[in-house]
Motif scaffolding. Structure first.
Motif, PDB file in Angstrom:
ATOM      1  N   ASP A  93      69.056  94.127 -54.546  1.00 44.03           N
ATOM      2  CA  ASP A  93      69.655  93.914 -55.608  1.00 44.03           C
ATOM      3  C   ASP A  93      68.940  92.816 -56.566  1.00 44.03           C
ATOM      4  O   ASP A  93      68.998  91.420 -56.332  1.00 44.03           O
ATOM      5  N   SER A 112      69.332  91.398 -59.283  1.00 41.10           N
ATOM      6  CA  SER A 112      70.138  90.268 -59.935  1.00 41.10           C
ATOM      7  C   SER A 112      70.478  89.179 -59.199  1.00 41.10           C
ATOM      8  O   SER A 112      70.693  88.092 -59.474  1.00 41.10           O
ATOM      9  N   SER A 143      67.859  88.755 -63.709  1.00 42.25           N
ATOM     10  CA  SER A 143      67.794  90.193 -63.846  1.00 42.25           C
ATOM     11  C   SER A 143      69.032  90.955 -64.073  1.00 42.25           C
ATOM     12  O   SER A 143      70.099  90.536 -63.495  1.00 42.25           O
ATOM     13  N   GLU A 144      69.065  92.198 -65.001  1.00 39.87           N
ATOM     14  CA  GLU A 144      70.219  92.469 -65.171  1.00 39.87           C
ATOM     15  C   GLU A 144      71.007  93.126 -63.764  1.00 39.87           C
ATOM     16  O   GLU A 144      70.501  93.728 -62.803  1.00 39.87           O
ATOM     17  N   GLY A 181      73.370  95.971 -61.423  1.00 36.55           N
ATOM     18  CA  GLY A 181      73.396  97.176 -61.473  1.00 36.55           C
ATOM     19  C   GLY A 181      72.147  97.914 -61.425  1.00 36.55           C
ATOM     20  O   GLY A 181      72.165  99.286 -61.751  1.00 36.55           O
ATOM     21  N   HIS A 182      71.077  97.298 -60.832  1.00 37.89           N
ATOM     22  CA  HIS A 182      69.769  98.074 -60.672  1.00 37.89           C
ATOM     23  C   HIS A 182      69.409  97.841 -59.046  1.00 37.89           C
ATOM     24  O   HIS A 182      68.193  97.663 -58.792  1.00 37.89           O
ATOM     25  N   ARG A 183      70.312  97.926 -58.291  1.00 35.53           N
ATOM     26  CA  ARG A 183      70.269  98.098 -56.780  1.00 35.53           C
ATOM     27  C   ARG A 183      68.930  98.986 -56.514  1.00 35.53           C
ATOM     28  O   ARG A 183      68.897 100.298 -56.951  1.00 35.53           O
ATOM     29  N   VAL A 184      67.750  98.496 -55.760  1.00 34.37           N
ATOM     30  CA  VAL A 184      66.832  99.282 -55.339  1.00 34.37           C
ATOM     31  C   VAL A 184      67.219 100.493 -54.238  1.00 34.37           C
ATOM     32  O   VAL A 184      67.928  99.994 -53.533  1.00 34.37           O
ATOM     33  N   ARG A 185      66.907 101.649 -54.431  1.00 33.64           N
ATOM     34  CA  ARG A 185      67.153 102.693 -53.688  1.00 33.64           C
ATOM     35  C   ARG A 185      65.842 103.550 -53.122  1.00 33.64           C
ATOM     36  O   ARG A 185      66.045 104.357 -52.113  1.00 33.64           O
ATOM     37  N   ASP A 201      61.360 103.110 -57.737  1.00 33.31           N
ATOM     38  CA  ASP A 201      62.319 102.733 -58.433  1.00 33.31           C
ATOM     39  C   ASP A 201      61.505 101.386 -59.112  1.00 33.31           C
ATOM     40  O   ASP A 201      60.826 100.703 -58.615  1.00 33.31           O
ATOM     41  N   PHE A 250      62.531  97.592 -61.428  1.00 35.35           N
ATOM     42  CA  PHE A 250      63.437  96.861 -61.974  1.00 35.35           C
ATOM     43  C   PHE A 250      62.685  95.669 -62.811  1.00 35.35           C
ATOM     44  O   PHE A 250      61.538  95.472 -62.719  1.00 35.35           O
ATOM     45  N   GLU A 277      57.762  93.979 -64.876  1.00 32.13           N
ATOM     46  CA  GLU A 277      58.393  95.161 -64.386  1.00 32.13           C
ATOM     47  C   GLU A 277      57.749  95.154 -62.730  1.00 32.13           C
ATOM     48  O   GLU A 277      56.626  95.029 -62.573  1.00 32.13           O
TER      49      GLU A 277
END
Length: 152
Positions: free
Chosen positions: A30, A32, A46-47, A49-53, A57, A59, A70
């Motif tokens: 995560d 954030s 970091s914003e 809601g952008h959990r790496v999956r 991906d 972020f 990036e």
């Protein structure tokens, strides 16, 4: 400035953390949450809601100097390994990589290895910072991460 061939281009540190691998991995995956345990004093925000999956991906991380990066995920195994290559937004990665590897030792202990690899770094303006990213900086991140992950 030309790089000294004697300078190691891979820094790594490991430690055992008294927490389950899945809890630790959530903190790493995560973006954030990353500024809260950054021992390199480089990450600001970091914003959420952008959990790496998955591999590929991307972020965005804002650095302490205000610049955005990036981060493209290039290695991913849920709960075990994650690595990304940072770059300026819209540009090709300059050749360095951050990697986290988790090895569960039992249900509540995990060996975590953090690696910074700049063997392919070609951007001269990043060399000073790359040389300064030593194992002690990676250990500082591991120690901060442990402090958060080990809380009940």
């Amino acid at each position: 400035m030309t790089d000294n061939l004697e300078t190691p281009r891979v820094a790594s540190a490991s430690r055992e953390i008294a927490a389950p691998a899945d809890r630790i991995f959530e903190l790493i995956a995560d973006p954030s949450l990353q500024p809260g345990w950054d021992g390199n004093d480089n990450l600001a925000t970091s914003e959420p809601g952008h959990r790496v999956r998955a591999v590929n991906d991307v972020f965005i991380m804002t650095l302490t100097n205000g610049a955005d990066r990036e981060n493209r995920v290039v290695e991913f195994e849920e709960g075990r390994r994650i690595a990304w290559q940072p770059s300026e937004p819209g540009k090709q990665p300059p050749g360095h990589l951050w990697r986290w590897e988790l090895e569960p030792l039992d249900a509540n202990r995990t060996r975590v290895t953090h690696t910074y690899d700049w063997t392919r770094l070609t951007d001269e303006k990043r060399m000073v910072r790359a040389r300064a990213t030593t194992s002690d900086k990676l250990t500082a991140s591991l120690d901060l991460l442990a402090g958060i992950a080990e809380k009940p």
